[in-house]
Design a protein around this motif. Structure first.
Motif, PDB file in Angstrom:
ATOM      1  N   MET A 185       0.816  -1.201   0.000  1.00 35.40           N
ATOM      2  CA  MET A 185       0.000   0.000   0.000  1.00 35.40           C
ATOM      3  C   MET A 185       0.859   1.264   0.000  1.00 35.40           C
ATOM      4  O   MET A 185       0.524   2.246  -0.631  1.00 35.40           O
ATOM      5  CB  MET A 185      -0.927  -0.044   1.220  1.00 35.40           C
ATOM      6  N   ALA A 186       1.956   1.197   0.740  1.00 38.70           N
ATOM      7  CA  ALA A 186       2.852   2.352   0.818  1.00 38.70           C
ATOM      8  C   ALA A 186       3.470   2.639  -0.542  1.00 38.70           C
ATOM      9  O   ALA A 186       3.660   3.802  -0.916  1.00 38.70           O
ATOM     10  CB  ALA A 186       3.934   2.115   1.861  1.00 38.70           C
ATOM     11  N   ARG A 187       3.773   1.588  -1.299  1.00 38.13           N
ATOM     12  CA  ARG A 187       4.346   1.785  -2.640  1.00 38.13           C
ATOM     13  C   ARG A 187       3.371   2.500  -3.552  1.00 38.13           C
ATOM     14  O   ARG A 187       3.766   3.362  -4.334  1.00 38.13           O
ATOM     15  CB  ARG A 187       4.728   0.432  -3.254  1.00 38.13           C
ATOM     16  N   VAL A 188       2.117   2.163  -3.452  1.00 37.74           N
ATOM     17  CA  VAL A 188       1.096   2.807  -4.288  1.00 37.74           C
ATOM     18  C   VAL A 188       1.009   4.290  -3.957  1.00 37.74           C
ATOM     19  O   VAL A 188       0.920   5.142  -4.851  1.00 37.74           O
ATOM     20  CB  VAL A 188      -0.278   2.108  -4.103  1.00 37.74           C
ATOM     21  N   VAL A 229       4.256   6.014  -5.298  1.00 40.10           N
ATOM     22  CA  VAL A 229       4.196   6.146  -6.759  1.00 40.10           C
ATOM     23  C   VAL A 229       3.130   7.163  -7.151  1.00 40.10           C
ATOM     24  O   VAL A 229       3.342   8.012  -8.025  1.00 40.10           O
ATOM     25  CB  VAL A 229       3.935   4.772  -7.430  1.00 40.10           C
ATOM     26  N   GLY A 230       1.970   7.120  -6.499  1.00 43.16           N
ATOM     27  CA  GLY A 230       0.901   8.085  -6.797  1.00 43.16           C
ATOM     28  C   GLY A 230       1.325   9.509  -6.472  1.00 43.16           C
ATOM     29  O   GLY A 230       1.061  10.449  -7.236  1.00 43.16           O
ATOM     30  N   GLY A 231       2.004   9.693  -5.332  1.00 46.47           N
ATOM     31  CA  GLY A 231       2.508  11.021  -4.968  1.00 46.47           C
ATOM     32  C   GLY A 231       3.555  11.520  -5.943  1.00 46.47           C
ATOM     33  O   GLY A 231       3.576  12.697  -6.313  1.00 46.47           O
ATOM     34  N   PHE A 232       4.423  10.608  -6.375  1.00 49.06           N
ATOM     35  CA  PHE A 232       5.447  10.972  -7.356  1.00 49.06           C
ATOM     36  C   PHE A 232       4.806  11.372  -8.686  1.00 49.06           C
ATOM     37  O   PHE A 232       5.176  12.377  -9.285  1.00 49.06           O
ATOM     38  CB  PHE A 232       6.425   9.801  -7.554  1.00 49.06           C
TER      39      PHE A 232
END
Length: 112
Positions: free
Chosen positions: A1-4, A7-10
């Protein structure tokens, strides 16, 4: 979940920066609605929403032409507003003045 989220923030940050740069480099004639400075402020202050608004509402496409400005002699509205009688009287007055000047020039040449 943290990766999503990362990546979404980036991706949101990349989209935000791209929106700011695109809005800033477009000529003022390609901005719809409000002036260029206001669009830049909207994109900067509303990061993702401002970019979406810019690309959907504010950016004029390259093939989309602004309203064409007519020269007075090409503008149908202007041509309809011209009074033909007044124009013909002015032309006759100028032709009479030109003929008078020609006669004066001929008289001066014959005296020489």
């Amino acid at each position: 979940m943290a990766r999503v989220l990362i990546v979404g923030g980036f991706l949101a940050a990349v989209f935000w920066v791209f929106s700011i740069v695109d809005c800033a480099v477009q000529p003022a004639t390609r901005h719809r609605g409000v002036p260029k400075g206001v669009w830049i402020a909207i994109v900067v202050l509303l990061p993702v929403i401002g970019g979406i608004l810019w690309f959907t509402l504010g950016r004029r496409r390259a093939d989309e032409r602004p309203a064409r400005a007519f020269a007075p002699d090409d503008d149908p509205e202007f041509l309809r507003s011209i009074d033909k009688k007044e124009q013909d009287a002015r032309i006759a007055e100028l032709e009479a003045e030109l003929a008078r000047l020609d006669d004066e020039g001929d008289a001066a040449d014959s005296r020489s």
